[in-house]
Design an enzyme around this catalytic site. Structure first.
Site, PDB file in Angstrom:
ATOM      1  CG  ASP A   1      41.177 -11.627 -36.606  1.00 27.66           C
ATOM      2  OD1 ASP A   1      40.932 -12.349 -37.581  1.00 27.66           O
ATOM      3  OD2 ASP A   1      42.267 -11.632 -36.022  1.00 27.66           O
ATOM      4  CG  ASP A   2      38.774 -15.297 -37.856  1.00 30.78           C
ATOM      5  OD1 ASP A   2      39.425 -14.810 -38.798  1.00 30.78           O
ATOM      6  OD2 ASP A   2      39.159 -16.296 -37.218  1.00 30.78           O
TER       7      ASP A   2
ATOM      8  CB  CYS B   1      44.812 -13.029 -40.420  1.00 38.85           C
ATOM      9  SG  CYS B   1      43.665 -13.970 -39.402  1.00 38.85           S
TER      10      CYS B   1
ATOM     11  NE  ARG C   1      44.094  -8.954 -39.939  1.00 44.72           N
ATOM     12  CZ  ARG C   1      43.374  -8.354 -38.985  1.00 44.72           C
ATOM     13  NH1 ARG C   1      43.694  -7.141 -38.578  1.00 44.72           N
ATOM     14  NH2 ARG C   1      42.349  -8.967 -38.438  1.00 44.72           N
TER      15      ARG C   1
ATOM     16  CE  LYS D   1      45.374 -10.816 -36.852  1.00 44.61           C
ATOM     17  NZ  LYS D   1      44.483 -11.948 -37.116  1.00 44.61           N
TER      18      LYS D   1
ATOM     19  CG  HIS E   1      48.600 -11.455 -38.546  1.00 46.73           C
ATOM     20  ND1 HIS E   1      47.558 -12.314 -38.281  1.00 46.73           N
ATOM     21  CD2 HIS E   1      49.713 -12.230 -38.607  1.00 46.73           C
ATOM     22  CE1 HIS E   1      48.005 -13.544 -38.185  1.00 46.73           C
ATOM     23  NE2 HIS E   1      49.318 -13.516 -38.388  1.00 46.73           N
TER      24      HIS E   1
ATOM     25  CB  SER F   1      45.782 -14.331 -34.508  1.00 45.50           C
ATOM     26  OG  SER F   1      45.541 -14.012 -35.860  1.00 45.50           O
TER      27      SER F   1
ATOM     28  CG  HIS G   1      41.027 -15.059 -34.558  1.00 50.27           C
ATOM     29  ND1 HIS G   1      41.525 -16.060 -33.753  1.00 50.27           N
ATOM     30  CD2 HIS G   1      41.698 -15.163 -35.734  1.00 50.27           C
ATOM     31  CE1 HIS G   1      42.436 -16.734 -34.413  1.00 50.27           C
ATOM     32  NE2 HIS G   1      42.559 -16.212 -35.632  1.00 50.27           N
TER      33      HIS G   1
ATOM     34  CG  ASP H   1      40.423 -10.778 -40.753  1.00 50.07           C
ATOM     35  OD1 ASP H   1      39.310 -11.281 -40.462  1.00 50.07           O
ATOM     36  OD2 ASP H   1      41.481 -11.150 -40.207  1.00 50.07           O
ATOM     37  CG  ASN H   2      39.459 -14.097 -42.446  1.00 47.54           C
ATOM     38  OD1 ASN H   2      40.627 -13.735 -42.286  1.00 47.54           O
ATOM     39  ND2 ASN H   2      38.779 -14.720 -41.493  1.00 47.54           N
TER      40      ASN H   2
ATOM     41  CE  LYS I   1      41.357 -17.700 -40.094  1.00 46.32           C
ATOM     42  NZ  LYS I   1      41.646 -17.323 -38.689  1.00 46.32           N
TER      43      LYS I   1
END
Length: 487
Positions: free
Chosen positions: A38-39, A78, A82, A131, A133, A156, A234, A286-287, A307
């Site tokens: 994540d991130d 996010c 996904r 996670k 989301h 998140s 994240h 994811d980003n 992001k």
């Protein structure tokens, strides 16, 4: 004696044939492991240029597999990203743009095929740890989308009523965090606990890793799909005591080191259980990084912004893939590749059928296995919008055309420090053409030099708008599907 020897040889021959048949059966359905951070920015690990953070297990996968340098998430945020990964669709095609927050009344439509539901049809055991989301409440949790098991959090870990110090309750009614519920920890369809502060959040990387290791061991005799979705790096950053203070880059480096340890545990388990050669292992994000957090955010690897933007720093993320004996080791590939392409590629690997509904992903297996040196994708649409559907840019081969829009920027104000968030900003972005082969940082607008390229991409844009819509030009897409509506 001769008769006994003959019987023994027949038994051994039968046993070997049985083992060979089992191995062939297993080989026909390789295990799939996707580890999605994540991130985590493009430049956050050593294979992509990070210094000051040792990442031996990221390095190992890069050495034993292929590292892609032009891999993009479906959107730079996010939920949308996904949705793209699991369904093979542009997120706006299925109504999943932006990010889900508590109280929002939509979720991924259970009618959409996911990698998990696709693989279950061909005999795979499936699990998601980490996670989710894609839906905030039941029945919109992973076990309703093809996963046999889920253990994790619905969104998140900053979606909680806790301030940036990680412990203080937010009471200011003007701060939307004050309305957020406690962060739930879920086992399948039941809330079993809540994560109350940053100290409790520091157990998540280890907890999800242990669950993933247990799943591999339990299902080693069956083909399986493991989707390990770490909530970190994240913000807010959280690290266990075993990695606190271990890196030269402070808390952020410690977190990356713990994620690297997690990957090492997966690698070790696959090896110990004799599964390495028959497992496709994918590591990605994811980003791009949430740069507003400064030293508690990662690196876009020199690409512009991060992001929540459609600059390269927002969507271009690391991607490592290992499949010993099938995908050449130590390779670097610059083909344009997206997380939407994983579903059809995995379908080709496993013999699973593609979804009946239209998808946007393309099959990259011939490229991965060396049957061709050219990937099937030359175009990517950069859509973005929280509550909107804006076509902000299009990439065609090495060209990228930016359309006028208002977007996030991290360059107007100083970033945050030590876990505090900096002040965000927006900017008006004019039309521009960038040659990513010669200008990956998107600095020099060359539309005046290449008007024919601008015209060519404009035609591609009209096709995208007709298909998927575009709020910037008030176009409604003809081929979009609705998300689930939460009652």
């Amino acid at each position: 004696m001769r008769k006994s020897l003959t019987l023994l040889l027949l038994f051994v021959s039968f046993f070997n044939c049985k083992i060979t048949a089992q191995n062939k059966k297993q080989d026909s359905k390789p295990n799939i492991v996707i580890i999605n951070m994540d991130d985590m920015g493009y430049g956050d690990t050593e294979p992509y240029g990070m210094t000051g953070i040792p990442t031996p297990h990221f390095n190992q996968i890069a050495q034993e597999g292929t590292r892609f340098t032009n891999f993009n998430a479906g959107q730079a945020i996010c939920t949308a990203s996904r949705a793209a990964l699991l369904t093979g669709c542009y997120p706006n095609r299925i109504g999943m743009s932006g990010v889900l927050l508590p109280g929002m009344k939509h979720a991924l439509n259970p009618k959409e095929e996911t990698i998990a539901s696709m693989l279950k049809k061909v005999g795979y055991k499936t699990a998601n740890y980490g996670k989710w989301h894609l839906g905030n409440e039941m029945p919109y949790w992973p076990t309703n989308y093809g996963f046999d098991e889920f253990y994790g959090i619905p969104y998140s870990h900053d979606v909680w009523p806790i301030d940036y110090d990680g412990f203080t309750l937010v009471t200011d009614s003007k701060d939307m965090r004050s309305s957020f519920p406690p962060l739930p920890l879920i086992s399948n369809t039941t809330v079993i606990d809540t994560i109350k502060n940053i100290k409790e959040a520091s157990k998540l990387t280890t907890l999800f890793t242990e669950k993933a290791v247990g799943f591999i061991k339990k299902n080693k005799k069956n083909p399986f799909f493991l989707y390990l979705t770490h909530p970190l790096p994240h913000a807010p950053l959280a690290v266990s005591d075993k990695f606190k203070g271990k890196s030269d880059l402070g808390l952020f480096g410690d977190v990356i080191m713990e994620i690297d340890w997690s990957i090492g545990e997966i690698l070790k388990t696959l090896e110990n259980e004799g599964l390495s050669k028959n497992t496709v292992l994918i590591v990605t994000s994811d980003n791009g990084p949430w740069l507003v957090f400064g030293d508690n955010a990662g690196s876009s690897g020199g690409f512009r912004e991060g992001k929540s933007t459609t600059w390269e720093g927002g969507t271009r993320v690391p991607f490592l893939i290992r499949w010993p004996g099938k995908i050449e080791a130590g390779m670097v590939n610059s083909s344009l590749f997206t997380n939407m392409d994983l579903l059809p590629t995995i379908a080709s690997i496993t013999g699973a059928s593609l979804p009946e509904n239209k998808i946007d992903g393309l099959n990259f297996l011939p490229l991965l296995t060396g049957k061709t040196d050219k990937g099937p994708r030359d175009t990517f649409y950069y859509y973005f919008g929280v509550g909107s559907n804006n076509l902000e840019a299009i990439r065609y081969k090495h060209w990228k055309l930016i359309f006028p829009h208002k977007g996030t920027t991290y360059n107007k104000n100083l970033p945050g420090k030590d876990g505090l968030r900096g002040k965000g900003a927006t900017q008006d972005v004019p039309m521009a053409l960038y040659d990513l082969a010669h200008d990956p940082g998107e600095v020099r607008d060359v539309q005046e030099l290449y008007p024919e390229i601008v015209q060519q991409i404009q035609k591609i844009a009209e096709t995208a708008r007709e298909d998927l819509g575009d709020d910037l030009t008030n176009k409604v897409g003809k081929n979009v599907r609705k998300p689930a509506v939460v009652n």
